[in-house]
Design a protein around this motif. Sequence first.
Motif, mmCIF file in Angstrom:
data_model
loop_
_atom_site.group_PDB
_atom_site.id
_atom_site.type_symbol
_atom_site.label_atom_id
_atom_site.label_comp_id
_atom_site.label_asym_id
_atom_site.label_seq_id
_atom_site.Cartn_x
_atom_site.Cartn_y
_atom_site.Cartn_z
ATOM 1 N N VAL A 78 -10.516 31.157 -24.946
ATOM 2 C CA VAL A 78 -10.297 32.191 -23.937
ATOM 3 C C VAL A 78 -11.539 32.268 -23.052
ATOM 4 N N ILE A 79 -11.319 32.260 -21.724
ATOM 5 C CA ILE A 79 -12.432 32.355 -20.779
ATOM 6 C C ILE A 79 -12.259 33.611 -19.922
ATOM 7 N N ARG A 80 -13.429 34.204 -19.580
ATOM 8 C CA ARG A 80 -13.470 35.488 -18.882
ATOM 9 C C ARG A 80 -14.477 35.423 -17.723
ATOM 10 N N PRO A 81 -14.499 36.461 -16.880
ATOM 11 C CA PRO A 81 -15.434 36.453 -15.750
ATOM 12 C C PRO A 81 -16.876 36.179 -16.183
ATOM 13 N N GLY A 82 -17.509 35.285 -15.435
ATOM 14 C CA GLY A 82 -18.884 34.893 -15.719
ATOM 15 C C GLY A 82 -18.992 33.681 -16.623
ATOM 16 N N ASP A 83 -17.901 33.315 -17.296
ATOM 17 C CA ASP A 83 -17.930 32.120 -18.161
ATOM 18 C C ASP A 83 -17.928 30.865 -17.301
#
Length: 136
Positions: A78-83
């Motif tokens: 799972v990837i999120r903002p800033g990754d």
Amino acid sequence: MQITRSSLDTAKGPADWFTGDVYVDAVAAAPDPSRVSADLVHSTPGARTHGHRHPLSQTVFVTEGVGPCQRRGGPVEVIRPGDRVLFEADEEHWHGAAPTRLMVHLAINEGDADHAVVHWLAPVTDDEYLATPATA
């Protein structure tokens, strides 16, 4: 210094590259000898790329939302903002938006006369897309 005024329309991602609705805005296509290009990619909930690989690698920088990504044979992450995700040269992978969230990312790629920016592969199946993520 060169300023390029926004004059290109947002492009709908083609169905032979994406599952679901994806929209692409060109950000950078540097002139030779630079090999770098960048696009801002907006994936609606449930949308994702088909499998693909980049001969000279790809960096994905998430700016909004949440989404899964996976390299062939690896766990779904799972990837999120800033990754920032680095897909190494010729590493088969896919990425997209979560089933109930949009995901926006900056795709930074390289290409030149000897190396295409991307090679598209088969669509990601629903089973692959919905596999349990490594982190929630």
